[in-house]
Motif scaffolding. Sequence first.
Motif, mmCIF file in Angstrom:
data_model
loop_
_atom_site.group_PDB
_atom_site.id
_atom_site.type_symbol
_atom_site.label_atom_id
_atom_site.label_comp_id
_atom_site.label_asym_id
_atom_site.label_seq_id
_atom_site.Cartn_x
_atom_site.Cartn_y
_atom_site.Cartn_z
ATOM 1 N N ARG A 2 -13.259 -58.711 -21.964
ATOM 2 C CA ARG A 2 -13.319 -60.066 -21.500
ATOM 3 C C ARG A 2 -14.190 -61.214 -22.459
ATOM 4 N N LEU A 3 -13.742 -62.316 -22.486
ATOM 5 C CA LEU A 3 -14.185 -63.209 -23.241
ATOM 6 C C LEU A 3 -15.444 -63.923 -22.565
ATOM 7 N N ASP A 4 -16.703 -63.642 -22.899
ATOM 8 C CA ASP A 4 -17.706 -64.080 -22.218
ATOM 9 C C ASP A 4 -18.933 -64.491 -23.281
ATOM 10 N N GLY A 5 -18.437 -64.944 -24.382
ATOM 11 C CA GLY A 5 -19.196 -65.469 -25.381
ATOM 12 C C GLY A 5 -19.784 -63.953 -26.429
ATOM 13 N N ALA A 6 -19.905 -64.328 -27.801
ATOM 14 C CA ALA A 6 -20.222 -63.043 -28.584
ATOM 15 C C ALA A 6 -21.545 -62.872 -28.898
ATOM 16 N N LYS A 7 -22.312 -62.519 -27.625
ATOM 17 C CA LYS A 7 -23.599 -62.180 -27.514
ATOM 18 C C LYS A 7 -23.747 -60.673 -27.864
ATOM 19 N N ASN A 8 -24.566 -60.118 -28.792
ATOM 20 C CA ASN A 8 -24.850 -58.900 -29.166
ATOM 21 C C ASN A 8 -23.485 -58.050 -29.255
ATOM 22 N N ARG A 9 -22.353 -58.724 -29.807
ATOM 23 C CA ARG A 9 -21.275 -57.940 -30.197
ATOM 24 C C ARG A 9 -20.595 -58.888 -30.839
ATOM 25 N N SER A 34 -17.116 -61.082 -32.140
ATOM 26 C CA SER A 34 -16.496 -62.027 -31.456
ATOM 27 C C SER A 34 -15.070 -61.314 -31.347
ATOM 28 N N ARG A 35 -14.320 -61.765 -30.326
ATOM 29 C CA ARG A 35 -13.240 -61.270 -29.587
ATOM 30 C C ARG A 35 -12.102 -62.318 -29.461
ATOM 31 N N SER A 78 -11.925 -64.371 -18.565
ATOM 32 C CA SER A 78 -13.371 -64.221 -18.131
ATOM 33 C C SER A 78 -13.671 -62.870 -17.655
ATOM 34 N N ARG A 95 -19.008 -67.477 -11.902
ATOM 35 C CA ARG A 95 -19.998 -66.427 -11.922
ATOM 36 C C ARG A 95 -21.427 -66.885 -12.322
ATOM 37 N N ASP A 148 -16.008 -67.518 -35.700
ATOM 38 C CA ASP A 148 -16.475 -66.163 -35.444
ATOM 39 C C ASP A 148 -17.310 -66.450 -33.854
ATOM 40 N N VAL A 149 -16.239 -66.909 -33.066
ATOM 41 C CA VAL A 149 -16.706 -67.042 -31.551
ATOM 42 C C VAL A 149 -15.689 -66.433 -30.809
ATOM 43 N N ASP A 150 -15.718 -66.041 -29.645
ATOM 44 C CA ASP A 150 -14.703 -65.688 -28.740
ATOM 45 C C ASP A 150 -13.632 -66.869 -28.710
ATOM 46 N N LYS A 192 -20.683 -71.558 -19.866
ATOM 47 C CA LYS A 192 -20.394 -71.240 -21.246
ATOM 48 C C LYS A 192 -19.989 -72.498 -21.864
ATOM 49 N N HIS A 234 -16.335 -69.368 -15.334
ATOM 50 C CA HIS A 234 -17.645 -68.735 -15.655
ATOM 51 C C HIS A 234 -18.896 -69.457 -14.752
ATOM 52 N N ASP A 272 -23.252 -67.655 -29.531
ATOM 53 C CA ASP A 272 -22.954 -66.597 -28.301
ATOM 54 C C ASP A 272 -22.485 -67.230 -27.350
ATOM 55 N N ASP A 273 -22.610 -68.204 -26.868
ATOM 56 C CA ASP A 273 -22.109 -69.040 -25.642
ATOM 57 C C ASP A 273 -20.624 -69.593 -25.709
ATOM 58 N N THR A 274 -20.094 -69.616 -26.697
ATOM 59 C CA THR A 274 -18.744 -70.413 -26.810
ATOM 60 C C THR A 274 -17.566 -69.705 -26.646
ATOM 61 N N ILE A 275 -16.567 -70.214 -26.126
ATOM 62 C CA ILE A 275 -15.378 -69.851 -25.883
ATOM 63 C C ILE A 275 -14.469 -70.914 -26.485
#
Lengths: 70, 356, 251
Positions: B196-203, B205-206, B70, C86, C61-63, C90, C83, C42-45
């Motif tokens: 960092r992995l913090d959700g693929a928002k506006n980018r 996916s990693r 994270s 912070r 297609d998610v982190d 997520k 998370h 967008d919020d998934t790991i």
Amino acid sequence: MSYIKIDKDKCKSCYLCMDVCPYKLIKKSNNIGTTGEYTVEFSDSEKKCIGCAQCAIVCPEIAIIEVNRE
Amino acid sequence: MSEKNLLKGNIAIAKAALNCGCSCYFGYPITPQTDIGEYLSLEMQKRNLAYVCAESEIGAINMALGAASSGEKVMTSSSSCAVALMQETLSYASSDELPVVLVNVMRAGPGQGYIFPSQGDYNQATIGGGNGDYKIIVLSPSSVQECIDLTYKSFYLAQKYRNPTILLVDGLLGQMAEPAIINENPYPDVDNSSWRLDGAKNRASRNIHSLEPNQTKLNQHVVKLYQKYQEIEKNEQVWEEYLCDDAEIILTAFGTMARSVKAVCNHFRQLGIKMGVFRPISLYPFPYNRLRELSIKAKCFIDIEMNMGQMLKDVRLGVLSNAHISFIGKPVGDWLKKEEIINAINNIIKEQYASI
Amino acid sequence: MQVYSIPKSIKKDSKFTFCKGCDHGVAIKLIAEIIDELNLKDDTIAVSSSGCSVLLYNFLDVDCLEAPHGRACAVATGIKRAHKARKDDKFVFTYQGDGDFASIGLGESMHSALRGENITAICINNTNYGMTGGQMGPTSTMGQYTTTSPLGRNKEYHGFPIKTAEQIALCDGTQFSARVALYDIKNILRAKKIIKKAFECQKNNKGFSFVEILSSCPTNWKLSPQDSHTKIKDELTKIYPLDIFKDTTND
């Protein structure tokens, strides 16, 4: 008219879709796929497809990429 | 915060971690490091930070692995035989390039050993017990003040190089109290928004993984890691020299051992013998370069450790055949006393270096 | 009207690399559909694990972070807590095999459930170690022939299999535990509903949710995809009943 689209490059010839189609509209094609077997094709000359999407639901490869219902 | 307080090494490490923004701690009890987890349990809960009493050290280090993805500053602490349980994940974290900070407050081994003093984990830390080609940054403090300073540095280097870092602390130091200052963390925060992995928002996916079924890619990955290690070796060698400039005999020691070794050095200096002390602070990267420079002038090196000679091989690699190398050590028990070391050095001088 | 298309959370141009007829593909497809429906992309790991399930990150297609073998629930715990620290919660789920979840990782799995970690664990149960070629696993059934139980699993010699969903349901921290199968349309649709419920359990901050998916392994079972599904229907569901063993999400 209802119809499906098959991505033959993704098909691994498990034929699960052939079993579930209520009108048997999915058949083996002449194309040989990645597993060395014939991939499937959709043939609906009598316009029987009802767009039930059962084929897409059972397909483990997401090779049935579209189902359109009239 | 900037006043001197009587602080135990373990508590100093915990306070420093909090002070530099460590927001996640995962741990499992084992003597002699348990104070770290005990102290943080309340402090982190008060601050709504992440603290888990893990089911095992395996659980703890893997929680740290996940949390590190994270981008948060994460720490776990343990001791010798339980750090052994963490080796698999340290290998994963190295391949994944995740900045996990691990504090190892050493006890004696092998196996369960006991809570006796020992520096037996030098090899475990610097060579590692995980699989594959990887390196872990290892820092070794010799005072409570250095426990604080090097905790800050561990977090910084872990983030800067995206690499696991071990703070290798003698059990003696973890349990010992002496005056120290919780100063400000001198290091900047490192931007980790690119990985960092913090959700693929506006980018896009990693994903972070060590599995690589393509051999060319796996090859490239390890080569890339080694380029990073070369960079670390170039930039991060840290050591302390004590009276080394004109020294003919140089004593080498790491951690708390170096403190008694300095007293030994003073004794011989009073007798007119030109002696110095060289203390590696970064055990990986080991300060080979400086040791090699010193070895050109010095005639002999005596390595002194609370183990059977684990750092000795690194001293040899630094000194090569430029000077004689001897070893004084014992694996477990009461810390080598000043007099014991003096006697041992006298014997070495008598037997081997009579000519110098 | 298009009634079916590739889920948005499936990577473009990705092609599953599982064996012919393997249910992993169906399971991943369902997860992707649910991620789309709950708007979680967008919020998934995701946390993948060792075994056939490891390649999840190639398809979703998610982190995604890969965990060491068996440690997915511990890794997910770390992700979720970090998370939360912070203040940026997520959605975290694991995708594991039965060997990963219930054998090598049983400690991590069960303690995550006991702590009531607000994560979701998905366990693919195909009653053997698939990727290594079909060895006896924690869920191999009595009498099952595998490469390491060549004379069949025997209670005196090998001991008993684990009923994972039932065991996880016993943990106080578990809020949802169920077993589903994918051998026909009805069950696939039921599986989707139940996995969705497990995901919602986390979304509503209820605590640990778990779904065990009975899946086919045609290659190692040495059966056709069709016969594999028949085996699940006729044999496995007798041993591993399809049910919701715990559900406190409406409490």
